[in-house]
Every structure is written in C-alpha cells, then in structure tokens.
Design an enzyme around this catalytic site. Structure first.
Site, PDB file in Angstrom:
ATOM      1  N   ASP A  26      10.765 -13.727 -40.322  1.00  0.00           N
ATOM      2  CA  ASP A  26       9.999 -12.544 -39.963  1.00  0.00           C
ATOM      3  C   ASP A  26       9.737 -11.540 -41.079  1.00  0.00           C
ATOM      4  OD1 ASP A  26       8.615 -11.167 -37.903  1.00  0.00           O
ATOM      5  OD2 ASP A  26      10.218  -9.690 -37.868  1.00  0.00           O
ATOM      6  N   CYS A  43      -7.696 -25.026 -28.256  1.00  0.00           N
ATOM      7  CA  CYS A  43      -8.104 -23.991 -27.298  1.00  0.00           C
ATOM      8  C   CYS A  43      -9.430 -24.330 -26.628  1.00  0.00           C
ATOM      9  CB  CYS A  43      -8.226 -22.630 -27.988  1.00  0.00           C
ATOM     10  SG  CYS A  43      -6.650 -21.969 -28.534  1.00  0.00           S
TER      11      CYS A  43
HETATM   12  C1  B12 Z   1       2.885  -7.857 -38.857  1.00  0.00           C
HETATM   13  C2  B12 Z   1       3.212  -8.690 -37.651  1.00  0.00           C
HETATM   14  C3  B12 Z   1       2.744  -8.265 -36.415  1.00  0.00           C
HETATM   15  C4  B12 Z   1       1.691  -7.165 -36.281  1.00  0.00           C
HETATM   16  C5  B12 Z   1       0.315  -7.756 -36.708  1.00  0.00           C
HETATM   17  C6  B12 Z   1       0.025  -9.113 -36.065  1.00  0.00           C
HETATM   18  C7  B12 Z   1      -1.040  -9.924 -36.776  1.00  0.00           C
HETATM   19  N1  B12 Z   1      -1.772 -10.697 -36.007  1.00  0.00           N
HETATM   20  O1  B12 Z   1      -1.171  -9.880 -37.969  1.00  0.00           O
HETATM   21  C8  B12 Z   1       1.830  -6.770 -34.798  1.00  0.00           C
HETATM   22  C9  B12 Z   1       2.810  -5.620 -34.660  1.00  0.00           C
HETATM   23  C10 B12 Z   1       0.532  -6.384 -34.082  1.00  0.00           C
HETATM   24  C11 B12 Z   1       2.463  -8.039 -34.221  1.00  0.00           C
HETATM   25  C12 B12 Z   1       2.370  -8.394 -32.892  1.00  0.00           C
HETATM   26  C13 B12 Z   1       2.987  -9.518 -32.361  1.00  0.00           C
HETATM   27  N2  B12 Z   1       3.827 -10.337 -33.003  1.00  0.00           N
HETATM   28 CO1  B12 Z   1       4.139 -10.297 -34.916  1.00  0.00          CO
HETATM   29  N3  B12 Z   1       4.431 -10.514 -36.776  1.00  0.00           N
HETATM   30  C14 B12 Z   1       3.995  -9.859 -37.784  1.00  0.00           C
HETATM   31  C15 B12 Z   1       4.516 -10.485 -39.101  1.00  0.00           C
HETATM   32  C16 B12 Z   1       5.742  -9.685 -39.579  1.00  0.00           C
HETATM   33  C17 B12 Z   1       3.490 -10.613 -40.225  1.00  0.00           C
HETATM   34  C18 B12 Z   1       2.132 -11.178 -39.765  1.00  0.00           C
HETATM   35  C19 B12 Z   1       1.096 -11.085 -40.850  1.00  0.00           C
HETATM   36  O2  B12 Z   1       1.383 -11.351 -42.000  1.00  0.00           O
HETATM   37  N4  B12 Z   1      -0.109 -10.717 -40.469  1.00  0.00           N
HETATM   38  C20 B12 Z   1      -1.242 -10.736 -41.344  1.00  0.00           C
HETATM   39  C21 B12 Z   1      -2.180 -11.847 -40.856  1.00  0.00           C
HETATM   40  C22 B12 Z   1      -3.471 -11.985 -41.647  1.00  0.00           C
HETATM   41  O3  B12 Z   1      -1.427 -12.996 -41.065  1.00  0.00           O
HETATM   42  P1  B12 Z   1      -1.204 -14.057 -39.898  1.00  0.00           P
HETATM   43  O4  B12 Z   1      -1.227 -13.344 -38.617  1.00  0.00           O
HETATM   44  O5  B12 Z   1      -0.049 -14.940 -40.191  1.00  0.00           O
HETATM   45  O6  B12 Z   1      -2.540 -14.851 -40.157  1.00  0.00           O
HETATM   46  C23 B12 Z   1      -2.945 -15.899 -39.400  1.00  0.00           C
HETATM   47  C24 B12 Z   1      -4.140 -15.544 -38.553  1.00  0.00           C
HETATM   48  O7  B12 Z   1      -4.890 -14.561 -39.205  1.00  0.00           O
HETATM   49  C25 B12 Z   1      -4.808 -16.895 -38.470  1.00  0.00           C
HETATM   50  N5  B12 Z   1      -6.263 -16.891 -38.534  1.00  0.00           N
HETATM   51  C26 B12 Z   1      -7.105 -15.957 -38.901  1.00  0.00           C
HETATM   52  N6  B12 Z   1      -8.353 -16.373 -38.809  1.00  0.00           N
HETATM   53  C27 B12 Z   1      -8.301 -17.617 -38.357  1.00  0.00           C
HETATM   54  C28 B12 Z   1      -9.325 -18.516 -38.076  1.00  0.00           C
HETATM   55  C29 B12 Z   1      -8.965 -19.783 -37.634  1.00  0.00           C
HETATM   56  C30 B12 Z   1     -10.049 -20.748 -37.343  1.00  0.00           C
HETATM   57  C31 B12 Z   1      -7.594 -20.133 -37.464  1.00  0.00           C
HETATM   58  C32 B12 Z   1      -7.190 -21.485 -36.977  1.00  0.00           C
HETATM   59  C33 B12 Z   1      -6.581 -19.198 -37.764  1.00  0.00           C
HETATM   60  C34 B12 Z   1      -6.971 -17.960 -38.193  1.00  0.00           C
HETATM   61  O8  B12 Z   1      -4.360 -17.671 -39.562  1.00  0.00           O
HETATM   62  C35 B12 Z   1      -3.481 -16.916 -40.363  1.00  0.00           C
HETATM   63  C36 B12 Z   1      -2.456 -17.820 -40.950  1.00  0.00           C
HETATM   64  O9  B12 Z   1      -1.783 -18.548 -39.995  1.00  0.00           O
HETATM   65  C37 B12 Z   1       4.910 -11.923 -38.590  1.00  0.00           C
HETATM   66  C38 B12 Z   1       6.068 -12.584 -39.341  1.00  0.00           C
HETATM   67  C39 B12 Z   1       5.591 -13.204 -40.633  1.00  0.00           C
HETATM   68  N7  B12 Z   1       6.268 -12.900 -41.719  1.00  0.00           N
HETATM   69  O10 B12 Z   1       4.617 -13.938 -40.651  1.00  0.00           O
HETATM   70  C40 B12 Z   1       5.254 -11.655 -37.098  1.00  0.00           C
HETATM   71  C41 B12 Z   1       4.916 -12.746 -36.090  1.00  0.00           C
HETATM   72  C42 B12 Z   1       3.542 -13.257 -36.384  1.00  0.00           C
HETATM   73  N8  B12 Z   1       4.894 -12.013 -34.822  1.00  0.00           N
HETATM   74  C43 B12 Z   1       5.330 -12.659 -33.813  1.00  0.00           C
HETATM   75  C44 B12 Z   1       5.288 -12.206 -32.468  1.00  0.00           C
HETATM   76  C45 B12 Z   1       6.170 -12.927 -31.468  1.00  0.00           C
HETATM   77  C46 B12 Z   1       4.455 -11.141 -32.095  1.00  0.00           C
HETATM   78  C47 B12 Z   1       4.087 -10.703 -30.668  1.00  0.00           C
HETATM   79  C48 B12 Z   1       3.901 -11.835 -29.668  1.00  0.00           C
HETATM   80  C49 B12 Z   1       5.177  -9.692 -30.173  1.00  0.00           C
HETATM   81  C50 B12 Z   1       4.975  -9.109 -28.793  1.00  0.00           C
HETATM   82  N9  B12 Z   1       5.151  -9.858 -27.726  1.00  0.00           N
HETATM   83  O11 B12 Z   1       4.703  -7.947 -28.656  1.00  0.00           O
HETATM   84  C51 B12 Z   1       2.771  -9.926 -30.931  1.00  0.00           C
HETATM   85  C52 B12 Z   1       1.549 -10.869 -30.854  1.00  0.00           C
HETATM   86  C53 B12 Z   1       0.252 -10.272 -31.325  1.00  0.00           C
HETATM   87  C54 B12 Z   1      -0.764 -11.349 -31.723  1.00  0.00           C
HETATM   88  N10 B12 Z   1      -1.534 -11.811 -30.760  1.00  0.00           N
HETATM   89  O12 B12 Z   1      -0.792 -11.752 -32.880  1.00  0.00           O
HETATM   90  C55 B12 Z   1       5.815 -14.045 -34.222  1.00  0.00           C
HETATM   91  C56 B12 Z   1       4.778 -15.085 -33.776  1.00  0.00           C
HETATM   92  C57 B12 Z   1       5.383 -16.358 -33.186  1.00  0.00           C
HETATM   93  C58 B12 Z   1       4.296 -17.334 -32.830  1.00  0.00           C
HETATM   94  N11 B12 Z   1       4.551 -18.106 -31.786  1.00  0.00           N
HETATM   95  O13 B12 Z   1       3.276 -17.415 -33.465  1.00  0.00           O
HETATM   96  C59 B12 Z   1       5.954 -13.886 -35.799  1.00  0.00           C
HETATM   97  C60 B12 Z   1       5.645 -15.142 -36.588  1.00  0.00           C
HETATM   98  C61 B12 Z   1       7.405 -13.421 -36.055  1.00  0.00           C
HETATM   99  C62 B12 Z   1       8.410 -14.564 -35.994  1.00  0.00           C
HETATM  100  N12 B12 Z   1       9.188 -14.771 -37.040  1.00  0.00           N
HETATM  101  O14 B12 Z   1       8.480 -15.302 -35.041  1.00  0.00           O
HETATM  102  N13 B12 Z   1       3.072  -8.768 -35.199  1.00  0.00           N
END
Ligand code: B12
Length: 372
Positions: A145, A199
């Site tokens: 995380d 999906c």
């Molecule tokens: C910051 C953060 C948040 C923020 C921002 C979330 C976000 N979407 O960025 C907030 C506070 C909103 C949040 C909310 C939640 N979070 Co959070 N969060 C994080 C954290 C610490 C960093 C995420 C990050 O770097 N975000 C920046 C974006 C750009 O990065 P990303 O989300 O990984 O990017 C992906 C998407 O953008 C996607 N994407 C974008 N465009 C496209 C297009 C296509 C075609 C595809 C296929 C994918 C895609 O691909 C990227 C790479 O995989 C991670 C832990 C970690 N170190 O990764 C946990 C993490 C993502 N969170 C988690 C959880 C559980 C949640 C919540 C469910 C908590 C809750 N119940 O309230 C919600 C879900 C919200 C949601 N629908 O995403 C889990 C997810 C587990 C899982 N099954 O995926 C993580 C991995 C923590 C963990 N160690 O388990 N979170």
C-alpha cells in the site's frame, strides 16, 4: 583422504519456484498469488503521469513525491537486480454489515491491515530468499500500500486479476474485495500472463458511484471519490459534493457492491487474515452514538484501525453527513441541532448546520444504505 565435496545445490526451475512460492503464500494465509517480471512500467506509468498532470491526487501529496519511483525504479533502489514482483491478494470482509459497521468500507472494519500484511510478506520474502541456487544470493522485500509502487499495475501484469472499469483489481473467483501486497525479489520466477479484461459492456460501477467520480471507465477522479473525501480530505467537504456522499462513515464500496464479479461473495466465513475480521464494536453502534462521542472516546474506539486516519473531527464530520443521508428521526434531528449550535469543533458544527439546512430545504440525497 580429502572429504568428498558436498553436491552443489541444483537450481530449481523458474516454474518449480512458482509452485513452491504459491504453496507457501497460500499456507501463510494469502488468498491468491501470481508473478510478474519486475520490468519498468510504461503505459501504466503514462496513465499515472497523466493522473498527476490533472492534479487528480488532490491532497494526497505523497502520490506526487518522487513520481519516477512508481515507474519501477523504486525496486531497483531497494532490491538492486530485481527480477520478479510476487503479487498477493488477501480477502477482506464482504458482507453488508450491521449498524454503523454497514457505513464503513469493508477493508476497514477490522484492525489496520498494514502491519499484519507486512509481517506475512516478510515471512514470504524470507522463504523466497531460500530458493536460490548454489552461490546465488537472493534479495526479497515486501511492499504493501504505502510504498511508491503502482500495485494494481503489477497485479494486472502478473495475471492475479484484471483491472475492472471501477479501477479495482478483480481476482477471478474472489472478486475485488481484496487487498494487494507484493514481494519484490532478485529471484527469477516464471511469470503469469495478464488476463483479458472481462467487464464487457457493464457499467454498473460507474452508475452506482454516489458522486459520479468516474470521468470515464477506469478513470477515477479521487477528488470526487467518497473514499478520498471521507478518509484523506481534511476540513469541510467541497460544497458541490457535501450533500451527495450518501450514508458513509469511512470509505465507500458502492462501485464494488454492484459489481457482478462480487455477486454471491458476501459471506461471514472466517477470513484467512483474521485481523481483517470486522470488530464487533461497530455493529452495536448507531450514527447518533458516534456523534455523541468525545475526542478521547473516538480515539480509543479507532485505536489500531484504519479509522484513525481522518481523526475524530473528520469522523464526526462524516457521521453528520451520513445521518443526513440516512434520513434522521426527530431525535436525531434534535441531536444534529445540538451539535450545530454547541459542538466544540467548528468543522463539526458547520457541517451539521449545513446538513440541517439541506434537510429543511428537502435537498438531502436519499441513502443507498438504509441503516438497520
Ligand atoms: C491513492 C489510493 C487511493 C485514492 C486514489 C485511488 C485511485 N484510483 O487512484 C483513494 C483514496 C480515492 C482510494 C480509494 C480506494 N482504494 Co486505494 N489506493 C491508493 C494507493 C495508495 C495508490 C493508488 C495510485 O497510485 N493511484 C494513482 C493511479 C493512476 O494509479 P492506479 O490507480 O494504480 O492506476 C491504475 C488505473 O489508473 C488503471 N487505468 C487507468 N486507465 C486505464 C485504462 C484501462 C484500459 C485499464 C485496463 C486500466 C486503466 O491502470 C492503472 C494501473 O493499474 C493504492 C496502493 C498502491 N500503492 O498502489 C491503494 C489501492 C489502490 N486502494 C485500494 C482500495 C481497497 C481502495 C478502496 C476500495 C477503499 C474503499 N473501500 O474505500 C477505494 C476504491 C476507489 C477506486 N474505485 O479506485 C486497494 C485496491 C485493491 C484492489 N482490489 O484493486 C489498493 C491497491 C491498496 C492495497 N494495497 O490493497 N485509494
């Protein structure tokens, strides 16, 4: 006579290593495991860079610190020569919950998961370090995380799951209500293949979001996400969203509960990671009970749980808004009035006052989560 040389330890095949690590991970209580090459991220990193460019990280300044780390260079800083990212998934609570418990995101209903998962990842890393061949020094290190790593990106590359339109990693057979954790290692292990995205034309998660936080499928604007607003955001909730959060005390699972991949997964069966089991405390409380608690009582109640993060003021702000969304009884309205006029915190007073004003004007959004 010179003693015979001990036979050299034969190197395990990369496939055999995958089998052994999988067995050990499941034995340690992870629910799923898969392997990705520790390559730099390219298109995923570009998505993340665009995310920062849009300012989507809001107040989560740590996401913008040292952005290069999330490309993959972080592994090489801490695990020089990293070859494999071992991706794990750990199931969280899944059931709807009772009382205030129903208003807390499922992952947060038990103890803070970071310590428990870190301990287990450390054990897995120690095991991985024993799998090298003769003279092969293996370095392995656990991440969960908080580390600057795009965890979902490696989970998707490994084939642990696929990224759904709600942005979450959906693990076949388990759904998305899982937490991710990784061991990065210099040990080469046979990688998995990414799964096809499944999906299809479904958009239930996008429609279920109370604040319409998805700009497009896969693209969440965290600044509108209830999880961000109730956990990470300090101070008043922005005006345009304040009355629209729905009944949520901490975090939100709305984009997960409607997902067909989570259908039929709600169960009270014991979790492999016992510390994630819901604490009984929340079940017996109502929002009004929470609103009557003072700071020391709230601190004691949230000790060693994720609910510590927003602090007592943040939780009370959330509770006032959740009560508004749940539709307060006359007694609960009276409590909101009392809070609006005399609570010690200006933030809580003002939030309750605005909630009452919206209730009087008939503007409160009806809850998707009736409390019962
Ligand atoms: C910051 C953060 C948040 C923020 C921002 C979330 C976000 N979407 O960025 C907030 C506070 C909103 C949040 C909310 C939640 N979070 Co959070 N969060 C994080 C954290 C610490 C960093 C995420 C990050 O770097 N975000 C920046 C974006 C750009 O990065 P990303 O989300 O990984 O990017 C992906 C998407 O953008 C996607 N994407 C974008 N465009 C496209 C297009 C296509 C075609 C595809 C296929 C994918 C895609 O691909 C990227 C790479 O995989 C991670 C832990 C970690 N170190 O990764 C946990 C993490 C993502 N969170 C988690 C959880 C559980 C949640 C919540 C469910 C908590 C809750 N119940 O309230 C919600 C879900 C919200 C949601 N629908 O995403 C889990 C997810 C587990 C899982 N099954 O995926 C993580 C991995 C923590 C963990 N160690 O388990 N979170």
């Amino acid at each position: 006579m010179p003693s015979p040389k001990p036979a050299a330890k034969p190197a395990l095949t990369h496939e055999r290593r995958a089998e052994l690590v999988r067995e050990e991970a499941l034995r340690l209580g992870f629910d799923a495991v898969a392997f990705a090459q520790a390559d730099d991220l390219d298109r995923e990193y570009e998505r993340y860079a665009a995310f920062l460019e849009r300012g989507a990280h809001g107040a989560m300044a740590y996401l913008a610190d040292d952005p290069e780390a999330r490309r993959g260079v972080n592994h090489r800083r801490f695990v020089p020569g990293a070859r494999t990212v071992i991706c794990t998934a750990t199931r969280t609570a899944t059931e709807p919950g009772e009382g205030v418990e129903a208003l807390i995101a499922r992952y947060a209903r038990g103890r803070d998961y970071h310590n428990a998962l870190k301990r287990k990842l450390k054990k897995l890393a120690r095991f991985v370090a024993t799998l090298g061949g003769e003279g092969e020094e293996v370095v392995a290190r656990g991440y969960v995380d908080a580390a600057p790593m795009l965890e979902r990106a490696y989970a998707a590359r490994s084939g642990l799951g696929f990224i759904g339109k709600n942005g979450l990693c959906i693990v076949p057979g388990l759904g998305s209500m899982v937490l991710l954790g990784e061991v990065v290692t210099t040990l080469p292990i046979a990688p998995g293949d990414p799964l096809a995205e499944r999906c299809g034309s479904c958009t239930r998660c996008l429609e279920a979001c109370p604040t319409q936080a998805f700009d497009a499928p896969w693209i969440l604007d965290p600044r509108k996400c209830v999880a961000y607003l109730t956990i990470e955001h300090a101070g008043p909730i922005p005006e345009a969203l304040e009355g629209r959060l729905g009944a949520h005390l901490f975090g939100c699972d709305d984009c997960q509960t409607v997902c067909p991949f989570n259908a039929g997964k709600a169960t009270r069966e014991p979790l492999a990671e016992a510390s994630l089991a819901p604490l009984p405390t929340w079940r017996g409380l109502t929002l009004a009970d929470v609103l009557r608690l003072d700071e020391p009582a709230l601190r004691a109640l949230t000790e060693a749980t994720p609910l510590r993060r927003p602090g007592p003021e943040g939780l009370l702000r959330n509770a006032a808004l959740a009560l508004e969304a749940a539709g307060p009884s006359d007694d609960e309205r009276a409590l909101l009035m009392e809070i609006a006029s005399s609570h010690a915190s200006g933030l809580v007073r003002a939030t309750a006052a605005r909630a009452l004003e919206r209730l009087e004007r008939g503007l409160a959004a009806t809850s998707r989560h009736p409390i019962g």
